[in-house]
Design a protein around this motif. Structure first.
Motif, PDB file in Angstrom:
ATOM      1  N   ARG A  49       8.242  -7.316   5.635  1.00 29.19           N
ATOM      2  CA  ARG A  49       7.888  -5.956   6.420  1.00 29.19           C
ATOM      3  C   ARG A  49       7.088  -5.396   5.625  1.00 29.19           C
ATOM      4  N   GLU A  50       5.954  -4.849   6.162  1.00 28.11           N
ATOM      5  CA  GLU A  50       4.767  -3.943   5.662  1.00 28.11           C
ATOM      6  C   GLU A  50       5.637  -2.151   6.028  1.00 28.11           C
ATOM      7  N   GLU A  51       5.167  -2.224   4.922  1.00 30.75           N
ATOM      8  CA  GLU A  51       6.169  -0.069   4.218  1.00 30.75           C
ATOM      9  C   GLU A  51       4.652   0.292   3.781  1.00 30.75           C
ATOM     10  N   LYS A  52       4.519   1.859   3.446  1.00 30.54           N
ATOM     11  CA  LYS A  52       3.407   2.329   2.944  1.00 30.54           C
ATOM     12  C   LYS A  52       3.981   2.767   1.662  1.00 30.54           C
ATOM     13  N   GLY A 276      -2.416   9.451  -2.797  1.00 28.25           N
ATOM     14  CA  GLY A 276      -2.431   8.535  -2.072  1.00 28.25           C
ATOM     15  C   GLY A 276      -1.352   7.813  -1.311  1.00 28.25           C
ATOM     16  N   GLU A 277      -1.314   6.849   0.192  1.00 32.52           N
ATOM     17  CA  GLU A 277      -0.286   5.810   0.023  1.00 32.52           C
ATOM     18  C   GLU A 277      -0.540   4.365   0.387  1.00 32.52           C
ATOM     19  N   GLN A 278      -0.382   3.191  -0.281  1.00 34.52           N
ATOM     20  CA  GLN A 278      -0.749   1.549   0.275  1.00 34.52           C
ATOM     21  C   GLN A 278      -0.162   0.769   0.846  1.00 34.52           C
ATOM     22  N   ASP A 279      -1.097   0.547   1.841  1.00 30.68           N
ATOM     23  CA  ASP A 279       0.668  -0.603   2.898  1.00 30.68           C
ATOM     24  C   ASP A 279       0.232  -1.863   2.298  1.00 30.68           C
ATOM     25  N   VAL A 280       1.660  -1.907   1.754  1.00 28.53           N
ATOM     26  CA  VAL A 280       2.443  -3.615   1.465  1.00 28.53           C
ATOM     27  C   VAL A 280       3.290  -4.412   2.021  1.00 28.53           C
ATOM     28  N   LEU A 281       3.431  -5.190   1.855  1.00 28.68           N
ATOM     29  CA  LEU A 281       4.870  -6.612   2.476  1.00 28.68           C
ATOM     30  C   LEU A 281       5.562  -6.568   1.380  1.00 28.68           C
ATOM     31  N   VAL A 282       6.416  -6.171   1.587  1.00 31.09           N
ATOM     32  CA  VAL A 282       7.873  -5.900   1.167  1.00 31.09           C
ATOM     33  C   VAL A 282       9.029  -7.117   1.334  1.00 31.09           C
ATOM     34  N   ARG A 326       9.775  -1.858  -6.649  1.00 31.15           N
ATOM     35  CA  ARG A 326      10.207  -0.551  -6.591  1.00 31.15           C
ATOM     36  C   ARG A 326      12.331  -0.733  -6.085  1.00 31.15           C
ATOM     37  N   GLY A 327      13.042  -0.353  -6.554  1.00 26.05           N
ATOM     38  CA  GLY A 327      14.092  -0.160  -6.717  1.00 26.05           C
ATOM     39  C   GLY A 327      14.131  -1.727  -6.024  1.00 26.05           C
ATOM     40  N   ASP A 328      15.362  -1.760  -5.198  1.00 26.36           N
ATOM     41  CA  ASP A 328      15.688  -3.143  -5.335  1.00 26.36           C
ATOM     42  C   ASP A 328      14.698  -4.404  -4.181  1.00 26.36           C
ATOM     43  N   PHE A 329      13.566  -3.632  -3.934  1.00 27.02           N
ATOM     44  CA  PHE A 329      12.242  -4.233  -3.350  1.00 27.02           C
ATOM     45  C   PHE A 329      11.236  -4.689  -4.349  1.00 27.02           C
ATOM     46  N   SER A 331       6.823  -5.615  -4.367  1.00 30.72           N
ATOM     47  CA  SER A 331       5.309  -6.151  -3.296  1.00 30.72           C
ATOM     48  C   SER A 331       5.134  -7.790  -2.818  1.00 30.72           C
ATOM     49  N   VAL A 332       4.418  -8.234  -1.933  1.00 27.48           N
ATOM     50  CA  VAL A 332       4.209  -9.352  -1.923  1.00 27.48           C
ATOM     51  C   VAL A 332       2.449  -9.878  -1.735  1.00 27.48           C
ATOM     52  N   ASP A 333       1.586  -9.728  -3.293  1.00 26.35           N
ATOM     53  CA  ASP A 333       0.313  -9.416  -2.719  1.00 26.35           C
ATOM     54  C   ASP A 333      -0.355 -10.422  -1.892  1.00 26.35           C
ATOM     55  N   SER A 334       0.322 -11.886  -2.123  1.00 32.33           N
ATOM     56  CA  SER A 334      -0.772 -12.806  -1.170  1.00 32.33           C
ATOM     57  C   SER A 334       1.164 -14.204  -1.041  1.00 32.33           C
ATOM     58  N   GLY A 335       0.747 -14.937  -0.006  1.00 36.59           N
ATOM     59  CA  GLY A 335       2.013 -15.807   0.305  1.00 36.59           C
ATOM     60  C   GLY A 335       2.915 -15.967   0.969  1.00 36.59           C
ATOM     61  N   LEU A 336       2.849 -14.610   1.355  1.00 36.27           N
ATOM     62  CA  LEU A 336       4.103 -14.703   3.289  1.00 36.27           C
ATOM     63  C   LEU A 336       3.300 -13.568   4.054  1.00 36.27           C
ATOM     64  N   LYS A 337       4.014 -13.783   4.860  1.00 36.78           N
ATOM     65  CA  LYS A 337       3.083 -12.892   6.270  1.00 36.78           C
ATOM     66  C   LYS A 337       4.449 -11.604   6.173  1.00 36.78           C
TER      67      LYS A 337
END
Length: 375
Positions: A49-52, A276-282, A326-329, A331-337
């Motif tokens: 899922r996407e988070e900020k 600032g914040e950034q959209d990431v896939l976690v 970050r914690g138990d998560f 972030s995925v930069d590439s390879g997953l949707k």
């Protein structure tokens, strides 16, 4: 001759029959092997899922006290008094150790007597000078003798003071390294003294990050000693020059450390928080299978019914590139949707194309700020 031919024919028939039976058995086994489907593996799953996330710069740090020394003596001597205990908290100027000063004290008494005599002589000669009985040169000589005797006495007092070791600042002592009656050489450590409040975290970053850094930025610190604790500090120093070999800049963050949990020499991870914040896939960190050739996850997909067996869930290995933790998560930069489902536990028993069954009841829920349970 006829009997021999009949025996040979019978033998050939028997061998052929046995070979045929064996071939049929092998074919049945091969057909059964093709039709065999291993039972599905039980796993837990999570949805990407996407988070900020607040943007930050991460680094490895080493902790150091704001003030820390190994207490030593400037001059040698025999230890006559130890006024501290190992691990004690001391105040600035508190007595720690006293060396033998009996010889200096005897010299000081003799010099004090000479000072008193020189002062009396100088005063007497000043009175005689007023009545024109002696010359000014004699008075100057007596006053010079007085000052010389006072300087000699002050020198002995300084030696006595150097043999009386006091805490140069408030802090916590380490383990005592001397004993009563021991001859203490100059410069040999007596005890470690560290000021644990505040604490500094020293770390480096690449020159590409220099434009993003300014004094006063918030810094988060994490240690393996206290995995459930997050320490908040401030970026207080940026080295004006860079290391010519590594092209990195040295930084220092300051932490209050009121509970004295942080200690000098500790290994730590720091994050300099950027605006600032950034959209990431976690995804959960437990989903990632690390290997020398790269990180991967097992994507859970629905397989339709067909020649390869009935419909069901299967695992497909997918290589990814990870980013920040970050914690138990992670972030995925590439390879997953976003929205893809991945195995979050049991990944080590999976292989590409194996059937799976989801069971998310027993697996713990990943958190951004995990804390160990009391049970």
């Amino acid at each position: 001759m006829k009997k021999v031919l009949i025996a040979i024919v019978l033998l050939v028939v028997v061998i052929g029959a046995l070979a045929g039976i064996k071939i049929l058995q092998i074919r049945k086994l091969m057909a059964a092997g093709k039709a065999f489907r291993p039972p599905p593996e039980t796993i837990s799953s999570a949805v990407a899922r996407e988070e900020k996330w607040q943007t930050s710069l991460s680094a490895i740090a080493s902790l150091a006290a704001a003030q820390g020394v190994n207490v030593t003596t400037e001059i040698p001597g025999t230890v006559r008094e130890i006024a501290f205990d190992s691990g004690a908290v001391v105040t600035n100027g508190q007595l720690l150790l006293r060396l033998d000063t009996s010889s200096e004290e005897a010299q000081l008494r003799a010099l004090d007597a000479q000072v008193d005599l020189a002062r009396v002589n100088a005063e007497r000669l000043r009175q005689l000078l007023a009545s024109k009985t002696i010359s000014q040169a004699e008075v100057d000589s007596s006053e010079a003798a007085l000052k010389q005797n006072q300087a000699n006495a002050d020198n002995i007092r300084a030696t006595v003071a150097k043999k009386t070791i006091r805490a140069p600042f408030a802090g916590r002592l380490g383990i005592r390294l001397v004993n009563l009656g021991q001859f203490q050489e100059a410069g040999k450590p007596i005890v470690s003294l560290q000021s644990l409040e505040p604490m500094h975290a020293d770390f480096t970053m690449t020159q590409q990050t220099l434009a993003q850094l300014t004094n006063g930025m918030r810094v988060r610190l994490f240690t393996d000693t206290y995995p459930s604790n997050q320490f908040a500090g401030t970026l207080t120093a940026i080295n004006p020059d860079l290391d010519a070999a590594t092209r990195s800049v040295k930084l220092q963050a300051t932490f209050e450390n009121k509970d004295h949990l942080l200690r000098p020499g500790m290994f730590a991870r720091v994050e300099v928080v950027l605006p600032g914040e950034q959209d990431v896939l976690v995804i959960p960190a437990t989903s990632i299978l690390s290997a020398p050739f790269g990180d991967s996850v097992y994507v859970i997909e629905q397989k339709p019914a067909g020649t390869n067996g009935p419909a069901g869930l299967v695992a497909r290995q997918q290589f990814i590139r990870t980013g920040r933790v970050r914690g138990d998560f992670v972030s995925v930069d590439s390879g997953l949707k976003s929205g893809e489902k991945v195995a979050s536990s049991g990944v080590f028993k999976l292989r590409n194309g194996v059937g799976v069954v989801e069971n998310n009841e027993l697996s713990p829920k990943p958190k951004l700020s995990p804390k160990p349970s009391d049970s």
